[in-house]
Design an enzyme around this catalytic site. Structure first.
Site, PDB file in Angstrom:
ATOM      1  N   ASP A 170       0.824  -1.206   0.000  1.00  0.00           N
ATOM      2  CA  ASP A 170       0.000   0.000   0.000  1.00  0.00           C
ATOM      3  C   ASP A 170       0.859   1.258   0.000  1.00  0.00           C
ATOM      4  O   ASP A 170       1.374   1.667   1.052  1.00  0.00           O
ATOM      5  CB  ASP A 170      -0.914  -0.025   1.242  1.00  0.00           C
ATOM      6  CG  ASP A 170      -1.793   1.210   1.351  1.00  0.00           C
ATOM      7  OD1 ASP A 170      -2.351   1.456   2.435  1.00  0.00           O
ATOM      8  OD2 ASP A 170      -1.906   1.936   0.337  1.00  0.00           O
ATOM      9  N   SER A 204      -2.186  17.921  -9.518  1.00  0.00           N
ATOM     10  CA  SER A 204      -2.973  17.249 -10.562  1.00  0.00           C
ATOM     11  C   SER A 204      -4.163  18.145 -10.882  1.00  0.00           C
ATOM     12  O   SER A 204      -5.271  17.933 -10.399  1.00  0.00           O
ATOM     13  CB  SER A 204      -3.429  15.876 -10.053  1.00  0.00           C
ATOM     14  OG  SER A 204      -4.021  15.136 -11.119  1.00  0.00           O
TER      15      SER A 204
HETATM   16  O1  LIG Z   1      -8.839   3.389   2.204  1.00  0.00           O
HETATM   17  C1  LIG Z   1      -8.330   3.254   1.115  1.00  0.00           C
HETATM   18  C2  LIG Z   1      -7.325   2.160   0.850  1.00  0.00           C
HETATM   19  N1  LIG Z   1      -7.102   1.312   2.009  1.00  0.00           N
HETATM   20  C3  LIG Z   1      -5.733   0.777   1.945  1.00  0.00           C
HETATM   21  C4  LIG Z   1      -5.453  -0.144   3.104  1.00  0.00           C
HETATM   22  C5  LIG Z   1      -6.481  -1.251   3.190  1.00  0.00           C
HETATM   23  C6  LIG Z   1      -7.887  -0.663   3.246  1.00  0.00           C
HETATM   24  C7  LIG Z   1      -8.130   0.257   2.076  1.00  0.00           C
HETATM   25  N2  LIG Z   1      -8.595   4.023   0.039  1.00  0.00           N
HETATM   26  C8  LIG Z   1      -9.410   5.144   0.040  1.00  0.00           C
HETATM   27  C9  LIG Z   1      -8.820   6.369  -0.144  1.00  0.00           C
HETATM   28  C10 LIG Z   1      -9.600   7.536  -0.185  1.00  0.00           C
HETATM   29  C11 LIG Z   1     -10.956   7.432  -0.013  1.00  0.00           C
HETATM   30  C12 LIG Z   1     -11.541   6.203   0.169  1.00  0.00           C
HETATM   31  C13 LIG Z   1     -10.769   5.019   0.208  1.00  0.00           C
HETATM   32  O2  LIG Z   1     -12.873   6.378   0.292  1.00  0.00           O
HETATM   33  C14 LIG Z   1     -13.144   7.771   0.171  1.00  0.00           C
HETATM   34  O3  LIG Z   1     -11.903   8.406  -0.014  1.00  0.00           O
END
Ligand SMILES: O=C(CN1CCCCC1)Nc1ccc2c(c1)OCO2
Length: 322
Positions: A31, A194
């Site tokens: 990650d 971005s």
């Molecule tokens: O939470 C994550 C990724 N995360 C990585 C570690 C395991 C569980 C999932 N992504 C994410 C990043 C931004 C967001 C979102 C989700 O939902 C709304 O905004």
């Protein structure tokens, strides 16, 4: 100790890398959006351990406990985990780090129990590691000095085995010349400006403060509401449901391009923007809303189209079509 580790796709949602911790094999989710290396541990409840490989510290001859150290992490998707901390020898591909901080989960949220991974390897910047009372370094931070170049790259082709390359670029995995954007690591992410995007060939600009992060831990591409509404306005039959944007599986999807840094655009072809069947003949988009905030999240779908280069030397983020 440059090396490459195979990344295996799991249910289209993540890529798992076989990692050895104190001689014990675990399938971990790499990650680049977080900085904690944590594993399912033998101290978890029986229910939480279902379906997972777990790490048992007492079976490792090289494990050392960090007495009184704890960790607790909440991810943006609402999931989380917490527990205790020790150090052990961690090997990924052919790259080994001795005395790597290994965070043992004594609690994990339900989404991790039903998930395919036995834990995570955080590859963002160590300034967002959650260990207390002394913050710990990521595997990559610890491995950097042993690598030919202080970089790693993510190769995550759709529905096929990929790889994480440590210390070198594998020119057989991409075409052309990588383009780079300067990264600001203050927030702990591989983050860059971005500020413009294209739906098909139509260019749109965002406010100048909008950034993107390269996040292999997120499955989809999550962008601000301005972007997702502009995109799905071009998809006939698209709907914004409680679960996110859906559209008829028969729809022709425009490509989506977004600027990485101040020069180059990355282009995601329409084909990659249809993530999966939602229900019947309705499909679910790979582009969804990030909710609030002004940070775009470029997840695995981005890496299905581009070899991503995480270079700590400036730092900078590079990409080249795969
Ligand atoms: O939470 C994550 C990724 N995360 C990585 C570690 C395991 C569980 C999932 N992504 C994410 C990043 C931004 C967001 C979102 C989700 O939902 C709304 O905004």
């Amino acid at each position: 100790q440059d090396s490459s580790a195979t990344a295996v796709p799991y249910q289209g949602a993540e890529y798992l890398v076989s990692t050895t911790v104190g001689g014990q094999k675990l399938n971990l989710d790499f990650d680049t959006g977080s900085a904690d290396l944590w594993v399912f541990s033998s101290s978890l409840s029986t229910a939480s351990k279902q379906g997972h490989n777990v790490y048992t510290a007492s079976k490792s001859s090289t494990y050392k406990s960090l007495s009184g150290y704890t960790w607790s992490i909440q991810y943006a998707d609402g999931s989380g985990a917490s527990g205790t901390v020790g150090t052990d020898t961690v090997t990924i591909g052919g790259t080994t780090v001795k005395n790597q901080a290994v965070e043992l989960a004594t609690k994990v949220s339900s989404s991790f129990v039903s998930d395919g991974s036995d834990g995570l390897v955080g590859l963002s910047f160590s300034n967002i590691n959650t260990v207390q009372p002394v913050q710990q370094k990521t595997f990559f931070d610890n491995a950097k000095s042993s690598l030919a170049s202080p970089l790693f790259a993510a190769y995550l082709p759709l529905n096929a085995n990929g790889a994480y390359d440590f210390g070198y670029l594998d020119t057989t995995k991409y075409s052309g010349t990588p383009v780079y954007a300067a990264v600001s690591s203050a927030g702990g992410f591989w983050e860059f400006p971005s500020t413009s995007y294209k739906v098909g060939s139509t260019v749109h600009s965002t406010s100048s403060s909008v950034t993107g992060i390269a996040d292999t831990g997120t499955t989809l591409i999550l962008m601000t509401d301005a972007v997702v509404s502009a995109y799905y306005a071009q998809v006939s039959g698209a709907k914004n449901t409680a679960d996110g944007y859906t559209f008829p599986c028969s729809a022709t999807l425009p490509s989506l391009s977004f600027r990485i840094g101040s020069t180059s655009y990355a282009t995601i072809p329409g084909k990659l923007l249809n993530f999966q069947v939602y229900s019947g003949s309705t499909c679910y988009g790979s582009l969804q809303s990030v909710g609030g905030g002004s940070q775009h999240i470029y997840g695995d779908v981005f890496f299905n189209a581009y070899y991503g280069i995480f270079d700590a030397s400036q730092p900078r983020f590079g990409f080249a079509a795969i």
